[in-house]
Motif scaffolding. Structure first.
Motif, short mmCIF file in Angstrom:
data_model
loop_
_atom_site.label_atom_id
_atom_site.label_comp_id
_atom_site.label_asym_id
_atom_site.label_seq_id
_atom_site.Cartn_x
_atom_site.Cartn_y
_atom_site.Cartn_z
N ASP A 107 0.81 -1.21 0.00
CA ASP A 107 0.00 0.00 0.00
C ASP A 107 0.85 1.27 0.00
O ASP A 107 0.46 2.30 -0.55
CB ASP A 107 -0.94 0.01 1.21
N SER A 108 2.03 1.19 0.63
CA SER A 108 2.89 2.37 0.69
C SER A 108 3.44 2.73 -0.68
O SER A 108 3.90 3.85 -0.90
CB SER A 108 4.06 2.13 1.66
N LEU A 109 3.40 1.78 -1.62
CA LEU A 109 3.91 2.02 -2.96
C LEU A 109 2.83 2.45 -3.95
O LEU A 109 3.14 2.93 -5.02
CB LEU A 109 4.57 0.75 -3.51
N GLY A 110 1.58 2.24 -3.60
CA GLY A 110 0.52 2.35 -4.59
C GLY A 110 0.00 3.75 -4.84
O GLY A 110 -0.15 4.56 -3.92
N ASP A 111 -0.30 4.04 -6.12
CA ASP A 111 -0.97 5.27 -6.55
C ASP A 111 -2.19 4.87 -7.37
O ASP A 111 -2.08 4.08 -8.32
CB ASP A 111 -0.05 6.14 -7.42
N LYS A 112 -3.36 5.39 -7.02
CA LYS A 112 -4.57 5.07 -7.74
C LYS A 112 -4.57 5.75 -9.11
O LYS A 112 -4.19 6.92 -9.25
CB LYS A 112 -5.80 5.53 -6.96
N VAL A 113 -4.99 5.02 -10.15
CA VAL A 113 -5.09 5.56 -11.51
C VAL A 113 -6.41 5.09 -12.12
O VAL A 113 -7.00 4.10 -11.69
CB VAL A 113 -3.91 5.10 -12.40
N THR A 114 -6.86 5.82 -13.14
CA THR A 114 -8.08 5.44 -13.86
C THR A 114 -7.82 5.55 -15.35
O THR A 114 -6.92 6.24 -15.82
CB THR A 114 -9.25 6.37 -13.48
N GLY A 115 -8.66 4.86 -16.11
CA GLY A 115 -8.56 4.90 -17.57
C GLY A 115 -9.72 4.14 -18.18
O GLY A 115 -10.69 3.79 -17.48
N LYS A 116 -9.63 3.86 -19.47
CA LYS A 116 -10.66 3.08 -20.15
C LYS A 116 -10.79 1.69 -19.53
O LYS A 116 -11.86 1.08 -19.60
CB LYS A 116 -10.32 2.95 -21.63
N THR A 141 -10.38 1.21 -12.96
CA THR A 141 -9.48 1.75 -11.94
C THR A 141 -8.40 0.73 -11.62
O THR A 141 -8.57 -0.47 -11.86
CB THR A 141 -10.25 2.10 -10.65
N GLY A 142 -7.32 1.24 -11.05
CA GLY A 142 -6.22 0.35 -10.69
C GLY A 142 -5.23 1.05 -9.79
O GLY A 142 -5.40 2.22 -9.43
N THR A 143 -4.19 0.32 -9.43
CA THR A 143 -3.14 0.85 -8.56
C THR A 143 -1.80 0.62 -9.21
O THR A 143 -1.51 -0.49 -9.69
CB THR A 143 -3.16 0.17 -7.18
N VAL A 144 -0.97 1.67 -9.24
CA VAL A 144 0.38 1.56 -9.79
C VAL A 144 1.37 1.46 -8.63
O VAL A 144 1.38 2.30 -7.73
CB VAL A 144 0.74 2.78 -10.67
N PHE A 145 2.18 0.41 -8.65
CA PHE A 145 3.26 0.24 -7.69
C PHE A 145 4.56 0.61 -8.39
O PHE A 145 4.87 0.08 -9.46
CB PHE A 145 3.30 -1.21 -7.19
N SER A 146 5.33 1.50 -7.78
CA SER A 146 6.48 2.09 -8.46
C SER A 146 7.79 1.83 -7.73
O SER A 146 7.84 1.80 -6.50
CB SER A 146 6.29 3.61 -8.60
N THR A 147 8.85 1.66 -8.53
CA THR A 147 10.22 1.70 -8.03
C THR A 147 10.98 2.68 -8.91
O THR A 147 10.40 3.32 -9.79
CB THR A 147 10.88 0.31 -8.09
#
Length: 403
Positions: A354-363, A366-372
């Motif tokens: 959860d500390s990595l996740g950013d909520k995103v939306t599109g066609k 919805t979803g969550t992006v985990f980033s490094t």
């Protein structure tokens, strides 16, 4: 390792199941490998002046020198530093991968499919030895313990001295397509500069350029520096630099720098190297007295029993794009609506994700992006995961295009 072309395949159903922790399992080897790339475009360039003073060589000649290298025997010490901008995976890896825990993913702490994911974070000292394609040894050295993975013919042994546990496979090749969560021996995780370099040198000629960036000394050896750079937009990789032994053509060090700046994401190189044949006894192994031995065959059978019993759900795998911007799509990698408090993951693993996740939306919804600093992964609400060494925007575009 990361896929390198637009080909796609569907794996065994049990190989791609198990919720959010599966997304991380696929993310970690990608992050360690450093690239989702293919073979390099031939752009001749002359080596610039540097130290040591070596004969000039074109980039194409240096590529050919690497390809012609036939180093069969060596031993040495490799220092691997990985900085993805994440907390250390030590201790947490077992929670994410299901190894060594008390839950449904329990197993041996010596299982290499989970143990070697620790190389995805921090700095590690690795001792390596090789005598041809059938005899290799890799030992990860810790402060008061050692983890060793030994291949001797068709016998593969893994030993964790901290827990006095052993993992054994009689025929390693026979287990590479087995469900990875339950003990399959990993084939995608590089531990030497050559293995890192081999992945970089698989790229498409249209996606990559390279040049010779001077010379260097690595582990007391004279070397050329090959600089590899993506041509494609959307990659998170700025460049990969490979130090190539001037005499043998063997890669001695690989450094990956991210497009976002800062220090290297991956820096793996020999600190000591010897091209003499290691002693035959280097590859001998007998389980120590009192050690708990886990057989890969039994682990694989249990994995298939669980799948056939309906404890796991189906998934699929394909690749979108090619070269540095290739994106792996994992179908059904996580159940829709899964959250850490449902019991899918231990609390510390859920908090980590959860500390990595950013909520995103599109066609796609919805979803969550985990980033490094290198690898990004998008998990959509239907449990599909898009992962690669690409920007967040590239992941969203890929998810939209799939709808």
């Amino acid at each position: 390792m990361a896929p390198n072309d637009s080909a796609h395949s569907t794996g065994e159903a049990g190989d791609l199941a198990g919720g959010r922790r599966k997304a991380v399992r696929y993310l970690v080897p990608l992050a360690v490998a450093g690239v989702a790339a293919g073979t390099i475009g031939l752009v001749p360039a002359l080596a610039s002046s540097g130290d040591p003073d070596l004969p000039k060589i074109t980039a194409q000649e240096l590529i050919e020198k690497i390809a012609a290298s036939d180093t069969q025997q060596l031993s040495g010490t490799v220092r691997i530093t990985t900085d993805l901008g994440l907390p250390s995976f030590d201790g947490l890896a077992g929670s994410l991968t299901g190894a060594g825990g008390d839950g449904d993913g329990g197993g041996s702490s010596a299982d290499p499919s989970s143990k070697l994911t620790e190389l995805a974070s921090g700095t590690h000292t690795v001792r390596v030895a090789a005598d041809g394609p059938d005899r290799q040894k890799v030992s990860v050295l810790e402060d008061s313990s050692e983890y060793s993975l030994i291949r001797n013919g068709d016998e593969v042994w893994a030993y964790d001295s901290a827990s006095n546990e052993v993992f054994h496979s009689k025929d390693a090749a026979g287990h590479r397509d087995a469900p990875r969560d339950k003990g399959a021996l990993p084939s995608e995780l590089p531990t030497t500069p050559k293995e890192f370099a081999d992945e970089v040198l698989k790229a498409s000629a249209d996606t990559t350029s390279f040049r010779v960036g001077g010379t260097a000394q690595v582990a007391g050896r004279d070397a050329y520096r090959l600089v590899v750079e993506p041509k494609q937009k959307g990659s998170t990789v700025k460049a990969v630099t490979i130090a190539v032994d001037a005499e043998t053509g063997t890669p001695l060090k690989v450094t990956l720098t991210p497009g976002g700046g800062g220090k290297a994401v991956v820096d793996a190189g020999f600190t000591k190297v010897d091209f003499a044949r290691p002693a035959a006894s280097t590859f001998d192994f007998t389980p120590p007295k009192g050690a708990e031995v886990t057989e890969a065959d039994e682990v694989e059978k249990e994995a298939h029993r669980e799948f056939e019993g309906g404890k796991q759900h189906a998934g699929g795998f394909e690749v979108i794009g090619e070269g540095w911007t290739a994106i792996a799509t994992i179908k059904g990698a996580g159940p829709a609506g899964a959250t850490p408090d449902t019991g899918e993951l231990p609390p510390e693993a859920g908090q980590f994700l959860d500390s990595l996740g950013d909520k995103v939306t599109g066609k796609f919804g919805t979803g969550t992006v985990f980033s490094t600093r290198l690898v990004n992964a998008l998990m959509t609400e239907d449990g599909t995961v898009y992962v690669g060494a690409v920007t967040k925007d590239a992941l969203v575009k890929a998810a939209d295009a799939a709808k």
